[in-house]
Design an enzyme around this catalytic site. Sequence first.
Site, PDB file in Angstrom:
ATOM      1  N   ARG A  23       0.815  -1.220   0.000  1.00  0.00           N
ATOM      2  CA  ARG A  23       0.000   0.000   0.000  1.00  0.00           C
ATOM      3  C   ARG A  23       0.842   1.262   0.000  1.00  0.00           C
ATOM      4  O   ARG A  23       0.383   2.331  -0.376  1.00  0.00           O
ATOM      5  CB  ARG A  23      -0.912   0.035   1.224  1.00  0.00           C
ATOM      6  CG  ARG A  23      -1.883  -1.116   1.306  1.00  0.00           C
ATOM      7  CD  ARG A  23      -2.532  -1.171   2.670  1.00  0.00           C
ATOM      8  NE  ARG A  23      -1.498  -1.485   3.662  1.00  0.00           N
ATOM      9  CZ  ARG A  23      -1.669  -1.410   4.967  1.00  0.00           C
ATOM     10  NH1 ARG A  23      -2.825  -1.016   5.469  1.00  0.00           N
ATOM     11  NH2 ARG A  23      -0.694  -1.717   5.791  1.00  0.00           N
ATOM     12  N   HIS A  62      11.623  33.773  15.882  1.00  0.00           N
ATOM     13  CA  HIS A  62      10.545  33.976  16.850  1.00  0.00           C
ATOM     14  C   HIS A  62      10.748  33.143  18.112  1.00  0.00           C
ATOM     15  O   HIS A  62      11.338  32.069  18.068  1.00  0.00           O
ATOM     16  CB  HIS A  62       9.197  33.559  16.248  1.00  0.00           C
ATOM     17  CG  HIS A  62       8.858  34.247  14.976  1.00  0.00           C
ATOM     18  ND1 HIS A  62       8.217  33.609  13.944  1.00  0.00           N
ATOM     19  CD2 HIS A  62       9.079  35.509  14.551  1.00  0.00           C
ATOM     20  CE1 HIS A  62       8.031  34.446  12.946  1.00  0.00           C
ATOM     21  NE2 HIS A  62       8.556  35.606  13.278  1.00  0.00           N
ATOM     22  N   ASP A 168       9.667  40.790  10.982  1.00  0.00           N
ATOM     23  CA  ASP A 168      10.846  39.924  11.092  1.00  0.00           C
ATOM     24  C   ASP A 168      12.127  40.649  10.697  1.00  0.00           C
ATOM     25  O   ASP A 168      13.187  40.402  11.265  1.00  0.00           O
ATOM     26  CB  ASP A 168      10.671  38.669  10.245  1.00  0.00           C
ATOM     27  CG  ASP A 168       9.655  37.695  10.848  1.00  0.00           C
ATOM     28  OD1 ASP A 168       9.275  37.873  12.021  1.00  0.00           O
ATOM     29  OD2 ASP A 168       9.260  36.754  10.142  1.00  0.00           O
TER      30      ASP A 168
END
Length: 182
Positions: A23, A62, A168
């Site tokens: 599969r 960040h 940023d």
Amino acid sequence: MIFHETTLKDAWLIDLQPFGDARGTFARTMCSKEFAEHGLLTNFVQQNMSVSAEAGTIRGMHYQRPPYTEAKLVRCVRGAILDVIVDMRSGSPTYLKHEGFELSAENRRQLYVPPGFAHSFQTLVGDIEVSYLVTAPYTPEAEGGVRYSDPLLDISWPLPVSTISDKDANWPLIDLSAEPLF
């Protein structure tokens, strides 16, 4: 999953172990038991997605300030990025050190980013998608950052910057005389 220590204290690069049959393949991308065995946080409360169109786009650096710090589990599901993290924890032996990791749909690697780290990435190709789990909900008043081009960090980005947000591009430079955040 195969956990690889990085040069930064508490950050891990994680390879998936796909199992295949007729599969296709199957792999776990997160397992609380295995994460806990490596001392990693497991209380992911939010999943985020980031899509960028152009190669050379930078997002970040960040972080979330205490008491809203967060760990991240980052994976590039389309395209390729250079993911860069900086240890912002003043008491850490790897304080202000950084390391970059190529994450791509092809290599299927993940990066565990501990609380107290600044996080950023640059797109290496166009049309990328990044998915990441976080251990704390986004809290706008706790958001912080450092400039991606801070000379103190001296990060070598692989491409010229094509796109970056005003926020940023204008994060402050690191001030070593300021009170530590973490």
